[in-house]
Scaffold this active site. Sequence first.
Site, PDB file in Angstrom:
ATOM      1  N   HIS A  63      24.308  19.367  31.571  1.00  0.00           N
ATOM      2  CA  HIS A  63      24.992  20.132  32.618  1.00  0.00           C
ATOM      3  C   HIS A  63      24.549  21.598  32.606  1.00  0.00           C
ATOM      4  CE1 HIS A  63      27.648  20.897  29.176  1.00  0.00           C
ATOM      5  NE2 HIS A  63      28.112  21.951  29.818  1.00  0.00           N
ATOM      6  N   HIS A  65      25.902  25.676  33.425  1.00  0.00           N
ATOM      7  CA  HIS A  65      26.929  26.684  33.714  1.00  0.00           C
ATOM      8  C   HIS A  65      26.202  27.880  34.306  1.00  0.00           C
ATOM      9  CE1 HIS A  65      30.471  25.190  31.494  1.00  0.00           C
ATOM     10  NE2 HIS A  65      29.568  24.598  30.730  1.00  0.00           N
ATOM     11  N   TYR A 126      51.439  41.692  44.223  1.00  0.00           N
ATOM     12  CA  TYR A 126      51.101  42.739  45.175  1.00  0.00           C
ATOM     13  C   TYR A 126      51.552  42.332  46.585  1.00  0.00           C
ATOM     14  CZ  TYR A 126      48.349  45.810  48.160  1.00  0.00           C
ATOM     15  OH  TYR A 126      47.958  46.703  49.126  1.00  0.00           O
ATOM     16  N   GLN A 130      54.706  43.904  49.150  1.00  0.00           N
ATOM     17  CA  GLN A 130      54.474  44.458  50.489  1.00  0.00           C
ATOM     18  C   GLN A 130      55.688  44.309  51.390  1.00  0.00           C
ATOM     19  OE1 GLN A 130      51.603  46.307  51.234  1.00  0.00           O
ATOM     20  NE2 GLN A 130      51.577  46.035  49.023  1.00  0.00           N
TER      21      GLN A 130
END
Length: 133
Positions: A63, A65, A126, A130
């Site tokens: 594999h 990455h 966050y 608001q």
Amino acid sequence: MVSERWTRSNKSVYNLGYHIIWCPKYRRNVLVNGIDVRLKELLNYKAQELKIEIKEMEVMPDHIHIFIKADPVLSPHYIIQQFKGYTSRILRQEFPVLKRKLPTLWTRSYYIESVGHISESVVRKYIEEQKKV
């Protein structure tokens, strides 16, 4: 330095990072004996062509990455499609053993995760804050 965190274009400011993993068909241990080295070269070439920055890359026998930074106009699926298609074609030409061992070099699937400087919990908080402003 803060300016290195963001990339600016004429229409956007962004910091898009992706951790991508994909495997050879049947997760066979074929990324060895020089194929791994050539694969890295090909991925670096394709990334440069697409104007993608490879931050980190490791090729294991079964594999890959890769951690990249990309422009928001390039979809993650398109990037992976370009990497897999290009490397499969070239590697199968240069290493005939891959044609003998596998019907296609890569599986159709992949793993991808967005990686950013700010965590999901911070973004959620966050946005929630608001409403109070």
